[in-house]
Design an enzyme around this catalytic site. Structure first.
Site, PDB file in Angstrom:
ATOM      1  N   HIS A  18       0.734  -1.308   0.367  1.00  8.70           N
ATOM      2  CA  HIS A  18       0.187   0.182   0.033  1.00  8.70           C
ATOM      3  C   HIS A  18       1.081   1.253  -0.316  1.00  8.70           C
ATOM      4  CE1 HIS A  18      -2.881  -2.397   2.112  1.00  8.70           C
ATOM      5  NE2 HIS A  18      -3.842  -2.386   1.363  1.00  8.70           N
ATOM      6  N   LYS A  42     -16.963  -7.007   5.162  1.00 10.61           N
ATOM      7  CA  LYS A  42     -15.431  -7.366   5.171  1.00 10.61           C
ATOM      8  C   LYS A  42     -15.186  -8.361   6.268  1.00 10.61           C
ATOM      9  CE  LYS A  42     -12.921  -6.804   1.003  1.00 10.61           C
ATOM     10  NZ  LYS A  42     -11.393  -6.565   0.385  1.00 10.61           N
ATOM     11  N   ARG A  91      -2.142  -6.160  -8.285  1.00 10.10           N
ATOM     12  CA  ARG A  91      -0.680  -6.955  -8.630  1.00 10.10           C
ATOM     13  C   ARG A  91      -0.665  -7.465  -9.230  1.00 10.10           C
ATOM     14  NH1 ARG A  91      -3.183  -7.396  -2.076  1.00 10.10           N
ATOM     15  NH2 ARG A  91      -4.797  -6.955  -3.479  1.00 10.10           N
ATOM     16  N   SER A 129      -2.653  -7.952   2.923  1.00 12.49           N
ATOM     17  CA  SER A 129      -3.597  -7.948   4.097  1.00 12.49           C
ATOM     18  C   SER A 129      -3.134  -9.231   4.541  1.00 12.49           C
ATOM     19  CB  SER A 129      -4.449  -6.843   4.381  1.00 12.49           C
ATOM     20  OG  SER A 129      -4.007  -5.888   4.206  1.00 12.49           O
TER      21      SER A 129
HETATM   22  P1  ADP Z   1     -10.379  -3.874  -0.875  1.00 13.69           P
HETATM   23  O1  ADP Z   1     -10.516  -4.373  -0.307  1.00 13.69           O
HETATM   24  O2  ADP Z   1     -10.809  -2.504  -1.397  1.00 13.69           O
HETATM   25  O3  ADP Z   1      -9.494  -4.615  -1.622  1.00 13.69           O
HETATM   26  P2  ADP Z   1      -6.919  -2.908   0.104  1.00 13.69           P
HETATM   27  O4  ADP Z   1      -6.857  -2.743   1.602  1.00 13.69           O
HETATM   28  O5  ADP Z   1      -6.745  -4.593   0.605  1.00 13.69           O
HETATM   29  O6  ADP Z   1      -8.899  -2.975  -0.446  1.00 13.69           O
HETATM   30  O7  ADP Z   1      -6.198  -2.491  -1.064  1.00 13.69           O
HETATM   31  C1  ADP Z   1      -6.279  -1.115  -1.797  1.00 13.69           C
HETATM   32  C2  ADP Z   1      -6.108  -1.544  -2.966  1.00 13.69           C
HETATM   33  O8  ADP Z   1      -5.050  -1.654  -2.462  1.00 13.69           O
HETATM   34  C3  ADP Z   1      -5.979  -2.322  -4.104  1.00 13.69           C
HETATM   35  O9  ADP Z   1      -6.224  -1.723  -5.491  1.00 13.69           O
HETATM   36  C4  ADP Z   1      -5.229  -3.486  -4.092  1.00 13.69           C
HETATM   37  O10 ADP Z   1      -5.581  -4.418  -5.332  1.00 13.69           O
HETATM   38  C5  ADP Z   1      -3.893  -2.389  -3.794  1.00 13.69           C
HETATM   39  N1  ADP Z   1      -3.439  -3.142  -2.993  1.00 13.69           N
HETATM   40  C6  ADP Z   1      -3.063  -3.940  -2.310  1.00 13.69           C
HETATM   41  N2  ADP Z   1      -1.905  -4.355  -2.135  1.00 13.69           N
HETATM   42  C7  ADP Z   1      -1.011  -4.441  -2.591  1.00 13.69           C
HETATM   43  C8  ADP Z   1       0.076  -4.510  -3.313  1.00 13.69           C
HETATM   44  N3  ADP Z   1       0.899  -5.796  -2.147  1.00 13.69           N
HETATM   45  N4  ADP Z   1       0.646  -4.563  -4.373  1.00 13.69           N
HETATM   46  C9  ADP Z   1      -0.090  -3.441  -5.412  1.00 13.69           C
HETATM   47  N5  ADP Z   1      -1.439  -3.136  -5.215  1.00 13.69           N
HETATM   48  C10 ADP Z   1      -1.134  -3.608  -3.638  1.00 13.69           C
END
Ligand code: ADP
Length: 163
Positions: A18, A42, A91, A129
């Site tokens: 992030h 979630k 990703r 996460s």
């Molecule tokens: P959500 O519940 O909306 O998926 P997240 O906190 O899991 O929220 O992710 C927020 C954003 O960050 C999403 O667009 C996700 O694809 C991106 N993201 C999360 N981890 C990574 C990573 N390691 N590399 C690139 N993008 C990431």
């Protein structure tokens, strides 16, 4: 005109993936507002306040990044914040379907808000996460995967007192 992007997510917890996305966003925008989604559907592990605190503490020294909580429509948050862009990270191909649907839906809701995708550094493509929660809850070391400021919160998971 100040170019502002909203970076929405659950941030359960915030990871170095992030952080990398946000740093890339700062090259494209004047300000990035981290939108920490309440997301009760979630069933987040960390309470909203902890997820918000982790995001805020991580960027305490970066005045161009703020973190706010939100529960309604993302396009409404964008409007409230004066943002014309939504920042998201990709990703792998597996992220695409969901991201594509969300971007298309948000565009229908507000034609003036553009979704922008960036790719995190290759080292972080495997960072999620979900894995961090699993590793931390089994006593594994997650330093190097989450920002320093988030470590105390994540480690408290081990003791079953997240937050
Ligand atoms: P959500 O519940 O909306 O998926 P997240 O906190 O899991 O929220 O992710 C927020 C954003 O960050 C999403 O667009 C996700 O694809 C991106 N993201 C999360 N981890 C990574 C990573 N390691 N590399 C690139 N993008 C990431």
């Amino acid at each position: 005109m100040t170019r502002i992007a909203i970076y929405p997510g659950t941030f359960d917890p915030i990871t170095l993936g992030h952080v990398d996305v946000i740093q890339r966003g700062l090259k494209l925008f004047d300000r990035v507002v981290i939108g920490v989604a309440e997301n009760p559907n979630k069933g987040p592990t960390f309470p909203l306040e902890a997820r918000l605190a982790m995001a805020r503490d991580t960027f305490a020294d970066e005045p161009r990044v703020q973190a706010v909580a939100f529960s309604g429509l993302l396009v409404d948050l964008a409007r409230d914040q004066g943002a014309h862009a939504i920042l998201r990270g990709l990703r792998a191909a597996s992220d695409f379907e969901y991201e594509f649907q969300m971007a298309t839906m948000n565009r229908r809701l507000d034609e003036n808000v553009e979704t922008v995708f960036v790719m995190a550094r290759e080292d972080y493509t495997f960072v999620s996460s979900r894995f961090i929660r699993e590793i931390a809850s089994m006593g594994g070391d997650v330093s190097g995967l989450v920002p320093e400021a988030a470590l105390p919160h994540v480690n408290s998971l081990l003791k079953g007192i997240s937050g």
